[in-house]
Write an enzyme that holds these catalytic residues in place. Structure first.
Site, PDB file in Angstrom:
ATOM      1  N   ASN A   1      -5.495 -46.713 -37.281  1.00 30.55           N
ATOM      2  CA  ASN A   1      -5.701 -48.088 -36.854  1.00 30.55           C
ATOM      3  C   ASN A   1      -6.240 -48.098 -35.414  1.00 30.55           C
ATOM      4  O   ASN A   1      -5.566 -47.647 -34.501  1.00 30.55           O
ATOM      5  CB  ASN A   1      -4.349 -48.814 -36.912  1.00 30.55           C
TER       6      ASN A   1
ATOM      7  N   THR B   1     -16.546 -10.395 -38.525  1.00 28.93           N
ATOM      8  CA  THR B   1     -16.768 -11.829 -38.740  1.00 28.93           C
ATOM      9  C   THR B   1     -18.243 -12.167 -38.474  1.00 28.93           C
ATOM     10  O   THR B   1     -18.773 -13.122 -39.035  1.00 28.93           O
ATOM     11  CB  THR B   1     -15.839 -12.702 -37.868  1.00 28.93           C
ATOM     12  N   ASP B   2     -18.885 -11.383 -37.664  1.00 25.58           N
ATOM     13  CA  ASP B   2     -20.328 -11.578 -37.444  1.00 25.58           C
ATOM     14  C   ASP B   2     -21.116 -11.356 -38.743  1.00 25.58           C
ATOM     15  O   ASP B   2     -22.085 -12.067 -39.026  1.00 25.58           O
ATOM     16  CB  ASP B   2     -20.810 -10.618 -36.349  1.00 25.58           C
TER      17      ASP B   2
ATOM     18  N   LYS C   1     -14.318 -16.787 -39.728  1.00 24.94           N
ATOM     19  CA  LYS C   1     -15.292 -17.282 -38.745  1.00 24.94           C
ATOM     20  C   LYS C   1     -15.427 -18.791 -38.893  1.00 24.94           C
ATOM     21  O   LYS C   1     -15.516 -19.291 -40.015  1.00 24.94           O
ATOM     22  CB  LYS C   1     -16.648 -16.625 -39.030  1.00 24.94           C
TER      23      LYS C   1
ATOM     24  N   GLN D   1      -2.422 -50.217 -45.216  1.00 31.19           N
ATOM     25  CA  GLN D   1      -1.770 -49.563 -46.347  1.00 31.19           C
ATOM     26  C   GLN D   1      -2.334 -50.082 -47.685  1.00 31.19           C
ATOM     27  O   GLN D   1      -2.672 -49.310 -48.581  1.00 31.19           O
ATOM     28  CB  GLN D   1      -0.240 -49.824 -46.312  1.00 31.19           C
TER      29      GLN D   1
HETATM   30  O1  LIG Z   1      -2.257 -52.342 -41.114  1.00 30.75           O
HETATM   31  C1  LIG Z   1      -1.292 -52.108 -40.367  1.00 30.75           C
HETATM   32  N1  LIG Z   1      -0.229 -51.421 -40.848  1.00 30.75           N
HETATM   33  C2  LIG Z   1       0.870 -51.101 -40.079  1.00 30.75           C
HETATM   34  O2  LIG Z   1       1.838 -50.477 -40.548  1.00 30.75           O
HETATM   35  C3  LIG Z   1       0.846 -51.552 -38.729  1.00 30.75           C
HETATM   36  N2  LIG Z   1       1.732 -51.450 -37.704  1.00 30.75           N
HETATM   37  C4  LIG Z   1       1.176 -52.057 -36.625  1.00 30.75           C
HETATM   38  O3  LIG Z   1       1.721 -52.134 -35.476  1.00 30.75           O
HETATM   39  N3  LIG Z   1      -0.038 -52.573 -36.952  1.00 30.75           N
HETATM   40  C5  LIG Z   1      -0.277 -52.273 -38.260  1.00 30.75           C
HETATM   41  N4  LIG Z   1      -1.334 -52.520 -39.088  1.00 30.75           N
END
Ligand SMILES: O=c1[nH]c(=O)c2[nH]c(=O)[nH]c2[nH]1
Length: 324
Positions: free
Chosen positions: A273, A71-72, A11, A247
């Site tokens: 992003n 499931t109730d 559920k 990253q």
């Molecule tokens: O911080 C980022 N990492 C990426 O790998 C990436 N690739 C992108 O087009 N912009 C960004 N910005």
């Protein structure tokens, strides 16, 4: 022997609200956060439960419902157990529900529970001493939320937890300057200009795993990791760092979380992003600009940071005088 067939059902969206759950007090203080305790005056959770086991097969292949827990009824089981739960955390609650469910229904072999916080924020009220926090009015928050997951299996000797993790979902942070993205591959496919000053808007899901499962429930508050504190670490590191990329940012956030909470073995990230697009680049006598939502598609990263990373990063930080 073939692979055993996967049989499960359950559920989702089981909402349960408890007022005046035991407060979580006595958590470790960290420099990045003002957070000290959860009052738990309103404790809201959205649970998903999934149970499995060989004995459930005839319910699928023969229409035999004799071993089917509706499931109730699972929903009722979860909601009523919030009334008898003695602890203070989502992790502790779903572990309690899982253990009790496997005790009650002996033909069920596995149970997986996900608990997502339904967040409520404090609000203020006017008192003779000025503005103070209300202890009865709370604001339903549509911001980030804590989450926890546990998976348990029945063994010959009892019940074993095979997976546990905690996290924070949908944390959305904008940093208005101090972000670049340069030095990436430039070839016939590259149209993105290098940018020394972008408004970096990120969405983050952050997860963490404990070295010792016991610490995940908050029974020993000093060793529990609060999502509120992880959130504050993320924004603090974001502020400090001249970000070269998402990253590297998430890597450093992970290292800092592991540094503050040695009871964890891993921190993992799903980031997106959502950097705004520029509309007005130059506003006279102002540092400001006008932006709008980015056009799709969006970029994302997935990464996990472990204790070894922390060690390596510490050596790097020591030799480069970082974080001083
Ligand atoms: O911080 C980022 N990492 C990426 O790998 C990436 N690739 C992108 O087009 N912009 C960004 N910005």
């Amino acid at each position: 022997m073939g692979k055993e067939r996967f049989v499960s059902y359950g559920k989702g969206d089981v909402f349960a609200y408890r007022t005046f759950l035991k407060p979580l007090v006595g958590v470790k203080q960290i420099p990045e956060s003002h957070f000290t305790e959860r009052s738990n005056i309103v404790f809201g959770v959205n649970v998903k439960v999934e149970v499995g086991g060989k004995k459930l097969l005839p319910s699928f292949t023969e229409g035999d419902n004799r071993l089917v827990v509706a499931t109730d009824s699972m929903k009722n089981f979860i909601q009523r157990h919030l009334g008898s739960y003695q602890g203070s955390t989502i992790e502790g609650f779903i572990q309690y529900v899982g253990e009790e469910f496997l005790k009650k229904y002996e033909h069920v072999d596995t149970i997986k529970l996900i608990g997502e916080e339904v967040p409520f924020e404090t609000s203020t009220r006017l008192s003779v001493n000025g503005l103070v926090e209300s202890d009865v009015v709370f604001k339903h928050s549509r911001n980030e939320k804590a989450v926890a997951q546990i998976e348990m299996v029945r063994t010959q000797s009892g019940v074993e937890v095979v997976e546990q993790n905690s996290g924070i979902l949908d944390l959305q942070l904008i940093k208005v300057r101090g972000n670049s993205f340069i030095g990436f591959i430039r070839d016939e496919y590259t149209t993105l200009p290098e940018d020394n000053n972008r408004p970096l808007f990120i969405y983050l899901n952050i997860g963490w795993e404990y070295e010792d499962l016991e610490n995940s429930t908050g029974v020993v508050p000093n060793l529990y990791v609060c999502a509120e504190q992880v959130k504050d670490i993320a924004s603090s590191v974001f502020h400090e760092l001249e970000t070269p990329s998402i990253q590297y940012l998430i890597y450093l956030i992970g290292c800092r979380v592991l540094e503050r909470f040695p009871q964890l073995k891993e921190v993992n990230f799903q980031s997106q992003n959502h950097t705004w697009d520029s509309v007005v680049e130059d506003i006279p006598n102002s540092e400001g600009k006008v932006y709008t939502e980015p056009r799709p598609p969006y970029g994302f990263q997935r990464f996990s940071v472990t204790k070894e990373d922390l060690q390596q990063n510490k050596e790097y930080a020591d030799t480069n005088n970082l974080f001083k």
